[in-house]
Scaffold this active site. Structure first.
Site, short mmCIF file in Angstrom:
data_model
loop_
_atom_site.label_atom_id
_atom_site.label_comp_id
_atom_site.label_asym_id
_atom_site.label_seq_id
_atom_site.Cartn_x
_atom_site.Cartn_y
_atom_site.Cartn_z
CG ASP A 246 -1.78 1.17 1.39
OD1 ASP A 246 -2.47 1.52 0.41
OD2 ASP A 246 -1.77 1.79 2.47
CG ASP B 65 -1.61 8.39 2.60
OD1 ASP B 65 -0.66 8.59 3.37
OD2 ASP B 65 -2.57 9.17 2.49
#
Length: 231
Positions: A23, A25
């Site tokens: 991922d 953020d």
């Protein structure tokens, strides 16, 4: 689910994977902001509570469906790195981990709920290693926790027949997406509580990316050391 008693003190272990999908953020950088909330006239805390780990287009559908289109999302998200770049910081250990994956010739990529405009902007502002494999919000019909984003990431790594992948995540929705894809998940306590990460089904939980290091790539497999995991 009650939080288990323990500490971040598990001894180092080296685990082999065909590929790593991360991922962005909350996992690689910390860029949380209230820009979309301000645009909608909604309390940014409300937006954050309902959207972390989700695509902006899905959040907009809840609050202002007229704006739930990629042209608007790309416009808003493309502004964020330019206007708030000074506020963003990399998650501890992120830069060295991405550099190590790239230098070792590992199969790795980023799978994010952000738009291409957002991710390209942040990578440029922070001068982080740009992944050759990148799955962004526009690439899938359903956002996390639907597993399609991570399955697409696997396909882009040319590992369609492998289940030996590990996902790096900070949000329960992303953890569930990785597990639903059939992969192992290493969760970071950068944005959510330990109990939330446990309930979502993470295989390992660490405080940040300083707990991960690339020991090498052997026969195409990434040798990833995990240290100081929760136990």
């Amino acid at each position: 689910m009650a939080q288990a008693q323990g500490s971040f003190s598990a001894p180092p272990q080296v685990v082999s994977f065909d590929g790593v999908l991360s991922d962005f953020d909350g996992t690689i950088i910390d860029s949380t902001d209230g820009e979309i909330g301000a645009e909608l006239g909604v309390d940014p805390e409300t937006i954050l509570a309902t959207s972390h780990g989700r695509r902006s287009i899905d959040t907009l559908q809840l609050y202002d469906p007229i704006k739930a289109n990629w042209e608007y999302v790309s416009y808003i998200e493309g502004r964020i790195p330019k206007e708030f770049g000074a506020d963003a910081v990399e998650i501890p250990g992120a830069r060295s981990l991405l550099d190590a994956l790239e230098n070792a010739g590992a199969r790795w990529g980023v799978v994010t709920s952000g738009s291409r405009a957002l991710i390209d902007g942040w990578l440029s502002v922070l001068k982080l290693t740009h992944p050759e494999t990148l799955v962004v919000a526009e690439d899938v019909q359903q956002g996390k926790p639907d597993p399609s984003c991570y399955l697409l990431g696997r396909s882009k790594l040319n590992l369609e027949h492998s289940s030996s992948l590990v996902v790096l995540e900070d949000a329960p929705s992303g953890i569930r997406a990785g597990k639903a894809a059939g992969f192992k998940v290493i969760a970071l306590t950068t944005t959510h509580t330990l109990a939330q990460l446990q309930e979502a089904g993470a295989d390992w939980i660490v405080e940040d990316l300083r707990s991960l290091s690339v020991k090498g790539v052997e026969g195409g497999k990434i040798q990833l050391e995990i240290k100081d995991a929760f136990q």
